[in-house]
Design an enzyme around this catalytic site. Structure first.
Site, PDB file in Angstrom:
ATOM      1  N   CYS A  15       2.901  -0.839   2.584  1.00  0.00           N
ATOM      2  CA  CYS A  15       2.406  -0.038   1.463  1.00  0.00           C
ATOM      3  C   CYS A  15       2.759  -0.667   0.121  1.00  0.00           C
ATOM      4  CB  CYS A  15       2.945   1.380   1.566  1.00  0.00           C
ATOM      5  SG  CYS A  15       2.280   2.259   3.004  1.00  0.00           S
ATOM      6  N   CYS A  26       7.119   1.359   2.362  1.00  0.00           N
ATOM      7  CA  CYS A  26       7.465   0.303   3.310  1.00  0.00           C
ATOM      8  C   CYS A  26       6.857  -1.014   2.815  1.00  0.00           C
ATOM      9  CB  CYS A  26       6.934   0.642   4.702  1.00  0.00           C
ATOM     10  SG  CYS A  26       5.125   0.554   4.825  1.00  0.00           S
ATOM     11  N   GLU A  42       0.321   6.292   1.425  1.00  0.00           N
ATOM     12  CA  GLU A  42      -0.094   5.438   0.318  1.00  0.00           C
ATOM     13  C   GLU A  42      -1.431   4.749   0.603  1.00  0.00           C
ATOM     14  OE1 GLU A  42       4.476   4.798   0.636  1.00  0.00           O
ATOM     15  OE2 GLU A  42       2.831   5.388   1.944  1.00  0.00           O
ATOM     16  N   HIS A  92      -0.678   5.487   6.716  1.00  0.00           N
ATOM     17  CA  HIS A  92       0.412   5.895   5.830  1.00  0.00           C
ATOM     18  C   HIS A  92      -0.178   6.642   4.633  1.00  0.00           C
ATOM     19  CE1 HIS A  92       3.805   2.954   7.114  1.00  0.00           C
ATOM     20  NE2 HIS A  92       2.990   3.176   8.134  1.00  0.00           N
TER      21      HIS A  92
END
Length: 164
Positions: A86, A83, A55, A53
């Site tokens: 993260c 999410c 992040e 991801h």
């Protein structure tokens, strides 16, 4: 243009890299002392990695840059509300502030479904700013999913024609 908009534009640049790869266009930058110390964009499908991801990538890079897992006094800019994974990583990394573009009512854990970032039960809470360049961030995501649905529909029709 204020500083939040300036750095969100940088996060949007990262998101466009994901878009170019056919990934969901999410981008992130982490700023410390007026400098970007970490950048990331979504690469889950490209890397075949659940953890890829925007992040998480940016947190890893920022931690290496400053030589510590603690990202105190850092601000993380992300084009889409984080999410649960993260948001948890952001809290664990002790990020001081998060600035979000668009909210994610289906999977967001920075205020939509849950608010992991500001839970008083945790030993660290994050200062959150929402809606910075929201329209631009949302439009990029909407365009991506509209194109994806059209591409999937076309591929489905092509498969149907081959099997007929």
């Amino acid at each position: 243009m204020n500083l939040d908009e300036k750095y969100m534009k940088e996060a949007i640049r990262q998101a466009k890299k994901a878009y170019a790869l056919g990934e969901v266009p999410i981008g992130c930058v982490i700023v410390y002392d007026g400098k970007i110390i970490g950048r990331g964009y979504n690469r889950r499908n490209t890397d075949k990695n659940t953890l890829a991801h925007a992040e998480i990538t940016a947190i890893n890079k920022a931690s290496k840059k400053i030589g510590d897992w603690r990202l105190e006094d850092c601000t993380l800019y992300v084009t889409l509300e984080p999410c649960q994974m993260c948001a948890g990583a952001i809290v664990q990394a002790r990020v001081t502030r998060v600035v979000m573009g668009s909210m994610n009512p289906k999977a967001g854990c920075g205020g939509s479904i849950l608010n992991v970032l500001e839970m008083p039960e945790f030993n660290h809470q994050v200062d959150v700013t929402r809606g910075v360049l929201e329209e631009e961030c949302s439009h990029m995501l909407t365009s991506f999913f509209k194109e994806l649905r059209a591409r999937n529909k076309k591929e489905k029709e092509e498969r149907r024609q081959v099997t007929s």
